[in-house]
Write an enzyme that holds these catalytic residues in place. Sequence first.
Site, PDB file in Angstrom:
ATOM      1  N   GLY A  89      38.776  43.138  47.605  1.00 33.21           N
ATOM      2  CA  GLY A  89      38.572  41.809  46.831  1.00 33.21           C
ATOM      3  C   GLY A  89      37.431  41.392  46.685  1.00 33.21           C
ATOM      4  O   GLY A  89      37.205  40.489  45.968  1.00 33.21           O
ATOM      5  N   ASN A 117      36.907  43.621  40.236  1.00 30.40           N
ATOM      6  CA  ASN A 117      37.711  42.730  40.413  1.00 30.40           C
ATOM      7  C   ASN A 117      36.965  41.287  39.453  1.00 30.40           C
ATOM      8  O   ASN A 117      37.767  40.499  38.842  1.00 30.40           O
ATOM      9  CB  ASN A 117      37.524  42.029  41.716  1.00 30.40           C
ATOM     10  CG  ASN A 117      38.346  42.887  42.828  1.00 30.40           C
ATOM     11  OD1 ASN A 117      39.454  42.960  42.488  1.00 30.40           O
ATOM     12  ND2 ASN A 117      37.585  43.341  43.762  1.00 30.40           N
ATOM     13  N   ASP A 198      51.068  49.869  43.157  1.00 28.54           N
ATOM     14  CA  ASP A 198      50.540  48.738  42.517  1.00 28.54           C
ATOM     15  C   ASP A 198      49.842  49.001  41.144  1.00 28.54           C
ATOM     16  O   ASP A 198      49.442  48.223  40.155  1.00 28.54           O
ATOM     17  CB  ASP A 198      49.347  47.621  43.282  1.00 28.54           C
ATOM     18  CG  ASP A 198      48.244  48.694  43.736  1.00 28.54           C
ATOM     19  OD1 ASP A 198      48.092  49.740  43.158  1.00 28.54           O
ATOM     20  OD2 ASP A 198      47.444  48.082  44.282  1.00 28.54           O
ATOM     21  N   HIS A 201      45.402  50.812  42.545  1.00 20.95           N
ATOM     22  CA  HIS A 201      44.464  51.360  43.572  1.00 20.95           C
ATOM     23  C   HIS A 201      44.915  52.811  43.701  1.00 20.95           C
ATOM     24  O   HIS A 201      46.008  53.041  43.699  1.00 20.95           O
ATOM     25  CB  HIS A 201      44.429  50.935  44.979  1.00 20.95           C
ATOM     26  CG  HIS A 201      43.949  49.517  45.016  1.00 20.95           C
ATOM     27  ND1 HIS A 201      45.033  48.194  44.647  1.00 20.95           N
ATOM     28  CD2 HIS A 201      42.759  49.084  45.229  1.00 20.95           C
ATOM     29  CE1 HIS A 201      44.066  47.199  45.051  1.00 20.95           C
ATOM     30  NE2 HIS A 201      42.957  47.500  45.036  1.00 20.95           N
TER      31      HIS A 201
END
Length: 235
Positions: A89, A117, A198, A201
């Site tokens: 994150g 990110n 997803d 990743h």
Amino acid sequence: MPSPTRPSPTRQRPAAQRFGLAALFGLVLAAFALPGGDAAAQTVRLMAFGDSLVHGYGLPAGETFPEQLEAALRADGLDVTVINAGNSGDTSAAGRARVDWALADEPTAVILELGANDGLRGLDPAATYDNLDAIMARFVEEGLPVLIAGMLAPPNLGREYGDSFNSVFPRLAEKYDAPLYPFFLDGVALEPELNQPDGIHPNARGVAEIVKRIKPYVVALVRDAAAGAQPAQVN
């Protein structure tokens, strides 16, 4: 009156030589006995500093990027410990906030992988550059050689944003005269079989592909670190 008898130099020289050799031998033994001597100095502590792509989001133990990279380097005969300094994150700002904490692990070289990110969230590329610049400055201050692992902006954010974001990493590498691996997810991004559900990743196979592609850059970094080569520096 007869002159006093002087000691013959030829009789004393062997003793002096023996003393000198013994002292030299003792110094050599002491040097090898010191903690952190040459044998310990050969181990490179390579810190992978990044986000979930380093940390190993969704991956089982043994399959993260640091673990697979360390195994690959050791298989090539390189004495390397790869430190997992990834935090899922993290933006570049979050990485900047914890860089001093990460340096407590005392790395001798660094792979810098941050920015994914920032791009996913559409953050200002100028801020991304400033944060990574501050992180690089800390590594330079510590005398660490750094490999910059670049990132590319998602195409849905438009060409203007993409051009601005994608230029962050080459500019950083040029400023610090540091090696650049242009795209950390090269060969893996948008490949369903190499990614988790997803689509963002990498799975274990995807990580293996990343390791295979980035390894030549990492080997050069590790050899420079082991040889005490000039670290990254500001141009």
